[in-house]
Motif scaffolding. Structure first.
Motif, PDB file in Angstrom:
ATOM      1  N   ASP A   7     101.399  94.657 -31.928  1.00  0.00           N
ATOM      2  CA  ASP A   7     101.219  93.216 -31.746  1.00  0.00           C
ATOM      3  C   ASP A   7     100.074  92.982 -30.775  1.00  0.00           C
ATOM      4  O   ASP A   7      99.936  93.701 -29.785  1.00  0.00           O
ATOM      5  CB  ASP A   7     102.467  92.566 -31.127  1.00  0.00           C
ATOM      6  CG  ASP A   7     103.646  92.493 -32.073  1.00  0.00           C
ATOM      7  OD1 ASP A   7     103.433  92.468 -33.290  1.00  0.00           O
ATOM      8  OD2 ASP A   7     104.782  92.455 -31.574  1.00  0.00           O
ATOM      9  N   LEU A   8      99.301  91.958 -31.037  1.00  0.00           N
ATOM     10  CA  LEU A   8      98.244  91.526 -30.128  1.00  0.00           C
ATOM     11  C   LEU A   8      98.608  90.140 -29.621  1.00  0.00           C
ATOM     12  O   LEU A   8      99.023  89.283 -30.407  1.00  0.00           O
ATOM     13  CB  LEU A   8      96.898  91.474 -30.855  1.00  0.00           C
ATOM     14  CG  LEU A   8      96.430  92.787 -31.478  1.00  0.00           C
ATOM     15  CD1 LEU A   8      95.162  92.560 -32.290  1.00  0.00           C
ATOM     16  CD2 LEU A   8      96.204  93.837 -30.409  1.00  0.00           C
ATOM     17  N   HIS A   9      98.456  89.926 -28.317  1.00  0.00           N
ATOM     18  CA  HIS A   9      98.869  88.664 -27.705  1.00  0.00           C
ATOM     19  C   HIS A   9      97.746  88.075 -26.869  1.00  0.00           C
ATOM     20  O   HIS A   9      96.985  88.807 -26.235  1.00  0.00           O
ATOM     21  CB  HIS A   9     100.094  88.886 -26.805  1.00  0.00           C
ATOM     22  CG  HIS A   9     101.266  89.435 -27.552  1.00  0.00           C
ATOM     23  ND1 HIS A   9     102.241  88.642 -28.068  1.00  0.00           N
ATOM     24  CD2 HIS A   9     101.590  90.706 -27.871  1.00  0.00           C
ATOM     25  CE1 HIS A   9     103.142  89.395 -28.687  1.00  0.00           C
ATOM     26  NE2 HIS A   9     102.767  90.651 -28.581  1.00  0.00           N
ATOM     27  N   VAL A  10      97.683  86.757 -26.825  1.00  0.00           N
ATOM     28  CA  VAL A  10      96.686  86.080 -25.998  1.00  0.00           C
ATOM     29  C   VAL A  10      97.172  85.884 -24.569  1.00  0.00           C
ATOM     30  O   VAL A  10      96.370  85.630 -23.685  1.00  0.00           O
ATOM     31  CB  VAL A  10      96.247  84.730 -26.618  1.00  0.00           C
ATOM     32  CG1 VAL A  10      95.507  84.974 -27.926  1.00  0.00           C
ATOM     33  CG2 VAL A  10      97.420  83.812 -26.833  1.00  0.00           C
ATOM     34  N   ALA A  11      98.468  86.030 -24.336  1.00  0.00           N
ATOM     35  CA  ALA A  11      99.027  85.909 -22.988  1.00  0.00           C
ATOM     36  C   ALA A  11      99.139  87.302 -22.366  1.00  0.00           C
ATOM     37  O   ALA A  11      99.541  88.250 -23.032  1.00  0.00           O
ATOM     38  CB  ALA A  11     100.409  85.252 -23.037  1.00  0.00           C
ATOM     39  N   PRO A  12      98.804  87.449 -21.085  1.00  0.00           N
ATOM     40  CA  PRO A  12      98.835  88.768 -20.445  1.00  0.00           C
ATOM     41  C   PRO A  12     100.222  89.390 -20.347  1.00  0.00           C
ATOM     42  O   PRO A  12     100.339  90.586 -20.149  1.00  0.00           O
ATOM     43  CB  PRO A  12      98.241  88.521 -19.055  1.00  0.00           C
ATOM     44  CG  PRO A  12      98.219  87.062 -18.860  1.00  0.00           C
ATOM     45  CD  PRO A  12      98.313  86.410 -20.195  1.00  0.00           C
ATOM     46  N   VAL A  13     101.280  88.606 -20.496  1.00  0.00           N
ATOM     47  CA  VAL A  13     102.642  89.148 -20.426  1.00  0.00           C
ATOM     48  C   VAL A  13     103.221  89.395 -21.825  1.00  0.00           C
ATOM     49  O   VAL A  13     104.411  89.581 -21.969  1.00  0.00           O
ATOM     50  CB  VAL A  13     103.580  88.204 -19.625  1.00  0.00           C
ATOM     51  CG1 VAL A  13     103.178  88.172 -18.168  1.00  0.00           C
ATOM     52  CG2 VAL A  13     103.588  86.825 -20.234  1.00  0.00           C
ATOM     53  N   CYS A  14     102.386  89.380 -22.840  1.00  0.00           N
ATOM     54  CA  CYS A  14     102.794  89.610 -24.233  1.00  0.00           C
ATOM     55  C   CYS A  14     103.768  88.556 -24.747  1.00  0.00           C
ATOM     56  O   CYS A  14     104.601  88.838 -25.598  1.00  0.00           O
ATOM     57  CB  CYS A  14     103.367  91.007 -24.432  1.00  0.00           C
ATOM     58  SG  CYS A  14     102.115  92.301 -24.423  1.00  0.00           S
ATOM     59  N   ALA A  15     103.688  87.343 -24.208  1.00  0.00           N
ATOM     60  CA  ALA A  15     104.543  86.253 -24.685  1.00  0.00           C
ATOM     61  C   ALA A  15     103.875  85.597 -25.889  1.00  0.00           C
ATOM     62  O   ALA A  15     102.651  85.496 -25.950  1.00  0.00           O
ATOM     63  CB  ALA A  15     104.759  85.228 -23.583  1.00  0.00           C
TER      64      ALA A  15
END
Length: 175
Positions: free
Chosen positions: A66-74
């Motif tokens: 998964d790739l996330h735009v939030a640094p906490v992977c939310a």
């Protein structure tokens, strides 16, 4: 007749006239092409991939990433906007889409066996530009199918850039 095509930042896809021609090409090699598609590569920060930064003893197997735009992977906005998943190759029955199908019982497996550093990769083309801040990865539980190090790269519209290299990436768990 000789045809020369110079393509920068693009992809060429050759298509045979019909399925029987495709079988002939697969068995005998390409002697003619009935159609060709040329597509421009996506813009900067729309293509992302993970690359094995360490040798993998057997095939690299990725159950999910998964790739996330939030640094906490939310949230998973980036992966929801994906348009294409692709890889350096894959083993039979282990297509790239299996690494993003939300099923830990399926996996993409690299085409290389005993993959040398940077020889295997899997990535996505996103429908919009994203600044990826977090990577979540679930590799195979067998150490023989894991990359001890994984590099996240982004396409900058002309070449791949290293965003970050993660070392000591375990398998059998979300990392």
């Amino acid at each position: 007749r000789l045809v020369v095509a110079r393509i920068a930042d693009g992809r060429v896809t050759f298509k045979p006239a019909n399925d029987s021609t495709a079988d002939q090409i697969a068995n005998a090699g390409c002697s003619s092409v009935s159609a060709m598609t040329i597509s421009a590569l996506p813009g900067a920060a729309t293509m992302w991939r993970i690359v094995n930064a360490e040798h993998v003893q057997e095939r690299w197997r990725v159950q999910e990433f998964d790739l996330h735009v939030a640094p906490v992977c939310a949230g998973n906005a980036a992966m929801q906007s994906r348009t294409t998943v692709w890889a350096s190759g894959h083993a039979e029955g282990a297509d790239p889409h299996l690494a993003i199908d939300s099923d830990l019982n399926t996996a993409w497996a690299s085409s290389c066996h005993s993959c040398t550093e940077t020889s295997a990769w899997i990535g996505v083309v996103l429908s919009a530009r994203h600044d990826i801040q977090c990577l979540r990865l679930f590799q195979a539980s067998s150490f023989r199918n894991q990359a001890a190090g994984v590099t996240l790269q982004q396409w900058n519209a002309s070449h791949w850039e290293v965003v970050e290299t993660f070392l000591d990436t375990p398998g059998g768990v979300w990392d």
